[in-house]
Motif scaffolding. Structure first.
Motif, short mmCIF file in Angstrom:
data_model
loop_
_atom_site.label_atom_id
_atom_site.label_comp_id
_atom_site.label_asym_id
_atom_site.label_seq_id
_atom_site.Cartn_x
_atom_site.Cartn_y
_atom_site.Cartn_z
N ALA A 1 2.50 11.07 -6.10
CA ALA A 1 3.36 11.63 -7.15
C ALA A 1 2.53 11.97 -8.39
O ALA A 1 2.70 13.03 -9.00
N ASN A 2 1.61 11.09 -8.74
CA ASN A 2 0.79 11.33 -9.93
C ASN A 2 -0.17 12.50 -9.74
O ASN A 2 -0.43 13.24 -10.68
N VAL A 3 -0.70 12.65 -8.52
CA VAL A 3 -1.56 13.81 -8.25
C VAL A 3 -0.75 15.09 -8.45
O VAL A 3 -1.20 16.03 -9.11
N LEU A 4 0.46 15.11 -7.90
CA LEU A 4 1.31 16.30 -8.06
C LEU A 4 1.58 16.56 -9.54
O LEU A 4 1.54 17.70 -10.00
N GLU B 1 0.83 -1.22 0.00
CA GLU B 1 0.00 0.00 0.00
C GLU B 1 0.86 1.26 0.00
O GLU B 1 0.54 2.24 -0.66
N LEU B 2 1.95 1.20 0.74
CA LEU B 2 2.85 2.35 0.80
C LEU B 2 3.34 2.71 -0.61
O LEU B 2 3.26 3.86 -1.04
N ALA B 3 3.84 1.69 -1.31
CA ALA B 3 4.38 1.94 -2.65
C ALA B 3 3.31 2.53 -3.56
O ALA B 3 3.55 3.49 -4.30
N LYS B 4 2.10 1.96 -3.49
CA LYS B 4 1.02 2.44 -4.36
C LYS B 4 0.62 3.87 -4.01
O LYS B 4 0.42 4.69 -4.90
N ASN B 5 0.48 4.15 -2.73
CA ASN B 5 0.01 5.48 -2.34
C ASN B 5 1.05 6.57 -2.59
O ASN B 5 0.71 7.71 -2.90
N TYR C 1 3.28 9.84 2.39
CA TYR C 1 2.98 9.83 0.95
C TYR C 1 3.39 11.15 0.31
O TYR C 1 3.92 11.19 -0.80
N ALA C 2 3.10 12.26 1.03
CA ALA C 2 3.42 13.58 0.47
C ALA C 2 4.94 13.74 0.34
O ALA C 2 5.44 14.24 -0.67
N PHE C 3 5.66 13.29 1.37
CA PHE C 3 7.12 13.44 1.35
C PHE C 3 7.73 12.59 0.23
O PHE C 3 8.44 13.09 -0.64
N LEU C 4 7.42 11.29 0.25
CA LEU C 4 8.07 10.41 -0.73
C LEU C 4 7.48 10.59 -2.12
O LEU C 4 8.18 10.42 -3.13
N GLY C 5 6.19 10.97 -2.20
CA GLY C 5 5.57 11.24 -3.50
C GLY C 5 6.24 12.44 -4.18
O GLY C 5 6.47 12.43 -5.39
N SER C 6 6.56 13.45 -3.40
CA SER C 6 7.27 14.61 -3.95
C SER C 6 8.64 14.20 -4.45
O SER C 6 9.04 14.54 -5.57
N VAL C 7 9.38 13.45 -3.60
CA VAL C 7 10.72 13.01 -3.99
C VAL C 7 10.65 12.17 -5.27
O VAL C 7 11.48 12.31 -6.17
N LYS C 8 9.62 11.34 -5.34
CA LYS C 8 9.50 10.43 -6.49
C LYS C 8 9.41 11.20 -7.82
O LYS C 8 9.95 10.79 -8.83
#
Ligand code: 3UK
Length: 502
Positions: free
Chosen positions: A49-52, A40-44, A75-82
């Motif tokens: 990242a896709n929302v951003l 779930e972590l990986a998906k979220n 999610y916000a932290f790692l999604g941004s980095v991604k």
């Protein structure tokens, strides 16, 4: 062209990728009743990242994160980095004025926060969009793909920022490299603490502090372990409840919290703990002893900083030396120098300089402060005074007037500037005095001669209330002393060190 081509990386991928294949069903995070598996972590993270990306984020743009410790923070932290954006977590206990400064200074393109947060109240200009966990966001999030290509960069490129409030003046933007989190995990968490897959980590220090970010995100993810996140402010009751409910094996605290916990534990079951860590300010030997007597667990004290990202000098489990910060963490070097920059003799006190790969490449846009703190050949001036004894480093206090209260910076000047606004105050100075071995702020006040003569007790109450309305709670003085004058140098500079001794 000569030289090897550097392998391109993405920090989010490094921290999550392997886990989602090797242990997809393992729990990465507990938070209240919520459990998040590595799958779930990986998906979220990918969804975020896709929302951003849908909202138009570009690499290197700043995404300010003002959220309690929670899966959404992760999610916000790692999604941004991604997607190559730079997340900027910020302290959730600040004033609107502080957030206005932070948003402008970082030129944040997005602010991720809860609707009722203090940062949410701020009118941002058209450069900054707010992202709330509201219906619109939930719609975007559920529609977003759970797969995302990582934005690949060099290991020395920036991955995220933190704000350091380590000295007087405004907080300084402190960028960190893609490789730095991994460096702290592989040197400190692995070699000093021996964090492993079976561990359950719980940090009292929040994710927006460098200390908490390492404890609650980097270390558990790097070793495929589990973290417990506490969204609420960490009162001793909530912390004890978390220890009993989730039975963590590694506990990360600050001295003030250990001091409150020993008084309030009353036989709470802490038998799950194999390791207790303290940082943020020096750990008084008395608290070390009481905690060990109560829990059977020693506390491993170590010193870190926002600029170094995590701990660079630490005690070793099983060999903690009371009253010492311990010895160098592998990967770091230290020097103790005099005012001119020459090494001091063994045993003498001097300025601590450190060097190592997790140290910030330099404050963003702050040439003057970089000249002062980032020295030649990669040496960083910590601002701390230390002596050395057989490889053990002994903390001797700050080289400036700054205070660490409950592990958090408090600038005496910031409190003084507020007090001086009060009509009854002619002059004042704030210094740290020890209460049970820990520094707490106390104010020395010269009353205005024209003041109407309100009783001292009543005036104390009034002044404390005055400060409380203008500053975060943790900056409130513990007491007020009324004096006829303040000690000063010939040039009129307040000598806080003289008050410290009184
Ligand atoms: C002081 C200590 C004595 C010291 C931090 C662990 O505290 C952290 O970062 P900050 O930027 O403050 C850094 C300053 O705090 N300090 C921290 N730990 C100790 N003094 N003994 C200690 N054990 O003045 C230092 O310069 O808020 C702590 C990991 C990451 C961190 N950022």
């Amino acid at each position: 062209m000569a030289g090897a081509v550097e392998k391109k990386v993405n920090l989010a991928e490094e921290l999550i990728g392997k886990n989602s294949f090797e242990r997809p069903d393992k729990i990465a995070f507990f938070c209240g009743d919520v459990k998040v598996t590595y799958r779930e972590l990986a998906k979220n993270v990918n969804k975020f990242a896709n929302v951003l990306r849908t909202l138009g984020v570009k690499p290197t743009e700043r995404v300010m994160i003002h959220l309690p410790d929670s899966p959404l923070f992760i999610y916000a932290f790692l999604g941004s980095v991604k997607c190559g954006a730079w997340p900027v977590p910020v302290n959730t206990m600040l004033s609107e004025g502080d957030y206005r400064y932070l948003l402008t200074d970082s030129e944040s393109r997005f602010l991720v926060t809860n609707m009722d947060s203090r940062a949410a109240q701020i009118e941002t200009d058209h450069h900054c969009d707010k992202i709330f966990p509201d219906d619109r966001f939930r719609e975007l999030f559920s529609a977003a793909s759970d797969e995302a290509d990582p934005y690949l960069v060099n290991p020395d490129d920036i991955a995220f920022w933190l704000y350091s409030s380590g000295s007087t003046g405004k907080p300084k933007p402190t960028p960190h490299k893609q490789s730095s989190m991994l460096f702290t995990a592989d040197n400190y968490a692995k070699h000093v603490l021996g964090i492993r897959e079976e561990d359950i980590c719980f940090s009292v220090s929040k994710l927006f502090f460098a200390y908490g970010l390492g404890n609650g995100l980097t270390f558990p993810l790097r070793f495929g372990a589990t973290a417990v996140l506490l969204s609420d402010p960490p009162t001793p009751e909530k912390v004890i409840n978390t220890l009993v409910t989730y039975r963590p094996t590694v506990f990360f605290g600050v001295p003030t919290m250990y001091n409150s916990l020993v008084k309030k534990m009353n036989g709470a079951d802490t038998s799950s703990l194999r390791l207790c860590v303290s940082a943020g300010e020096a750990l008084p030997p008395e608290i070390f002893k009481q905690w060990q007597a109560k829990t059977g667990c020693e506390i491993v004290d170590g010193i870190g900083s926002t600029e170094a990202l995590h701990i660079f000098i630490s005690n070793r489990p099983g060999a903690a030396k009371e009253g010492s910060s311990g010895s160098l963490v592998p990967g770091y070097e230290a020097k103790i120098v005099d005012d001119e920059g020459s090494d001091v003799p063994v045993g003498a006190t001097g300025h601590l300089l450190i060097r190592g790969s997790s140290i910030t490449p330099g404050y963003w846009n702050r040439p003057e402060q970089n000249r002062e703190k980032m020295l030649e050949d990669g040496w960083f001036r910590t601002g701390d005074m230390y002596s050395r004894d057989n490889g053990y480093f002994i903390y001797q206090g700050r080289g400036d007037d700054m205070l660490k209260v409950g592990g958090i910076w408090v600038s005496p000047m910031e409190i003084e500037y507020v007090l001086i606004e009060h009509a009854a105050v002619s002059e004042c100075a704030v210094v740290g005095h020890e209460v049970e071995g820990l520094q707490k702020p106390f104010a020395y006040v010269v009353v205005n001669p024209s003041h109407d003569g309100t009783g001292k007790e009543k005036l104390t109450g009034e002044l404390l209330e005055f400060v409380s309305q203008r500053l975060p709670k943790f900056k409130r003085p513990w007491g007020i002393h009324f004096v006829n004058e303040l000690p000063k140098t010939a040039t009129g500079k307040i000598q806080r060190f003289k008050l410290r001794k009184s």
